[in-house]
Design a protein around this motif. Structure first.
Motif, PDB file in Angstrom:
ATOM      1  N   TYR A  53       2.147   1.822  -3.488  1.00  0.00           N
ATOM      2  CA  TYR A  53       1.111   2.395  -4.351  1.00  0.00           C
ATOM      3  C   TYR A  53       0.853   3.857  -4.010  1.00  0.00           C
ATOM      4  CZ  TYR A  53      -0.078  -1.998  -6.597  1.00  0.00           C
ATOM      5  OH  TYR A  53      -0.036  -3.145  -7.343  1.00  0.00           O
ATOM      6  N   GLU A  54       0.892   4.187  -2.734  1.00  0.00           N
ATOM      7  CA  GLU A  54       0.696   5.579  -2.332  1.00  0.00           C
ATOM      8  C   GLU A  54       1.819   6.460  -2.868  1.00  0.00           C
ATOM      9  OE1 GLU A  54       0.875   9.162   0.220  1.00  0.00           O
ATOM     10  OE2 GLU A  54       2.356   7.577   0.144  1.00  0.00           O
TER      11      GLU A  54
ATOM     12  N   TRP B 100     -16.572  -3.798  -7.027  1.00  0.00           N
ATOM     13  CA  TRP B 100     -15.355  -3.052  -7.340  1.00  0.00           C
ATOM     14  C   TRP B 100     -15.625  -2.015  -8.424  1.00  0.00           C
ATOM     15  CZ3 TRP B 100     -12.345  -2.316 -11.667  1.00  0.00           C
ATOM     16  CH2 TRP B 100     -12.640  -3.111 -12.780  1.00  0.00           C
TER      17      TRP B 100
ATOM     18  N   PRO C 202      -6.288   5.833   0.774  1.00  0.00           N
ATOM     19  CA  PRO C 202      -7.383   4.871   0.604  1.00  0.00           C
ATOM     20  C   PRO C 202      -8.753   5.524   0.429  1.00  0.00           C
ATOM     21  CG  PRO C 202      -6.463   4.742   2.826  1.00  0.00           C
ATOM     22  CD  PRO C 202      -5.660   5.758   2.072  1.00  0.00           C
TER      23      PRO C 202
ATOM     24  N   TYR D 267       1.163   6.984  -6.464  1.00  0.00           N
ATOM     25  CA  TYR D 267       0.046   7.916  -6.613  1.00  0.00           C
ATOM     26  C   TYR D 267       0.510   9.361  -6.448  1.00  0.00           C
ATOM     27  CZ  TYR D 267      -4.356  10.265  -5.459  1.00  0.00           C
ATOM     28  OH  TYR D 267      -5.418  11.119  -5.416  1.00  0.00           O
TER      29      TYR D 267
ATOM     30  N   ARG E  88      -7.780   1.744  -9.521  1.00  0.00           N
ATOM     31  CA  ARG E  88      -8.132   1.175  -8.226  1.00  0.00           C
ATOM     32  C   ARG E  88      -7.104   0.113  -7.869  1.00  0.00           C
ATOM     33  NH1 ARG E  88     -14.404   1.496  -8.696  1.00  0.00           N
ATOM     34  NH2 ARG E  88     -14.418   3.236 -10.137  1.00  0.00           N
ATOM     35  N   VAL E  89      -7.005  -0.220  -6.606  1.00  0.00           N
ATOM     36  CA  VAL E  89      -6.075  -1.260  -6.156  1.00  0.00           C
ATOM     37  C   VAL E  89      -6.912  -2.364  -5.530  1.00  0.00           C
ATOM     38  CG1 VAL E  89      -4.090  -1.806  -4.712  1.00  0.00           C
ATOM     39  CG2 VAL E  89      -4.281   0.476  -5.747  1.00  0.00           C
TER      40      VAL E  89
ATOM     41  N   LEU F  93       0.827  -1.207   0.000  1.00  0.00           N
ATOM     42  CA  LEU F  93       0.000   0.000   0.000  1.00  0.00           C
ATOM     43  C   LEU F  93       0.861   1.256   0.000  1.00  0.00           C
ATOM     44  CD1 LEU F  93      -2.912  -0.842   2.443  1.00  0.00           C
ATOM     45  CD2 LEU F  93      -3.058  -0.399   0.003  1.00  0.00           C
TER      46      LEU F  93
ATOM     47  N   ALA G 177      -3.285   0.964   5.644  1.00  0.00           N
ATOM     48  CA  ALA G 177      -4.076   2.041   5.049  1.00  0.00           C
ATOM     49  C   ALA G 177      -4.240   3.191   6.029  1.00  0.00           C
ATOM     50  CB  ALA G 177      -5.444   1.511   4.618  1.00  0.00           C
TER      51      ALA G 177
ATOM     52  N   VAL H 247      -9.254   1.233  -2.602  1.00  0.00           N
ATOM     53  CA  VAL H 247      -8.379   0.111  -2.256  1.00  0.00           C
ATOM     54  C   VAL H 247      -9.286  -0.935  -1.628  1.00  0.00           C
ATOM     55  CG1 VAL H 247      -6.391  -0.675  -0.935  1.00  0.00           C
ATOM     56  CG2 VAL H 247      -6.414   1.652  -1.862  1.00  0.00           C
TER      57      VAL H 247
END
Length: 152
Positions: A44-45, A144, A109, A48, A78-79, A41, A102, A114
């Motif tokens: 990914y952040e 989703w 999130p 982002y 989206r994750v 996470l 998260a 997520v």
């Protein structure tokens, strides 16, 4: 890099002509510890928040389109985390680790969906069923493909 990139065109809904949805998919078969899973996470952040700087420029580019694996994404995908390979206690431990991870990421999130689902639920009900749980609100079950009304 995610385990998979998912491209999906949603059918017409509420005046929408069928928008294109994208998702990064992480499949976890319990081959790594919960902390390492949750650390994804953070990666990914960071992705982002990344703003490219053009060569020779001193400021970030205005066109902040994400480029990964040869694709360009006008919106951050989206994750989706798909969990398998462990019993109920192990699954809850992994989901709790994702929830804790998260919680350390401020708005990520909430800005980017997520979601987490069990592979068994996906096989039984299908990936478009409301079997996905937002990591910041594990009490909800969502599709989703839903717009973001549950993640604001």
């Amino acid at each position: 890099m995610p385990d998979a990139l998912l491209y999906y065109r949603r059918g017409p809904v509420d005046g929408d002509n069928g928008s294109m949805l994208r998702a990064f998919v992480e499949v976890d078969r319990a081959t790594m510890g919960p902390e390492r899973l949750a650390a994804k996470l953070t990666a990914y952040e960071r992705l982002y928040r990344y703003v490219p700087v053009a060569r020779g420029a001193s400021r970030p580019c205005r066109n902040r389109r994400l480029r990964i694996g040869g694709g360009r994404y006008p919106l951050f995908p989206r994750v989706l985390f798909v969990l398998d390979g462990t019993g109920p206690a192990g699954v809850e431990n992994r989901i709790s680790a994702l929830r804790a991870g998260a919680g350390l990421l401020a708005r990520f999130p909430y800005d980017v969906p997520v979601l987490v689902a069990l592979l068994a639920d996906l096989l039984q009900h299908g990936p478009s069923a409301p079997v996905w749980r937002p990591v910041h609100d594990l009490g909800q079950r969502v599709r989703w493909t839903e717009s973001g009304r549950w993640h604001t």
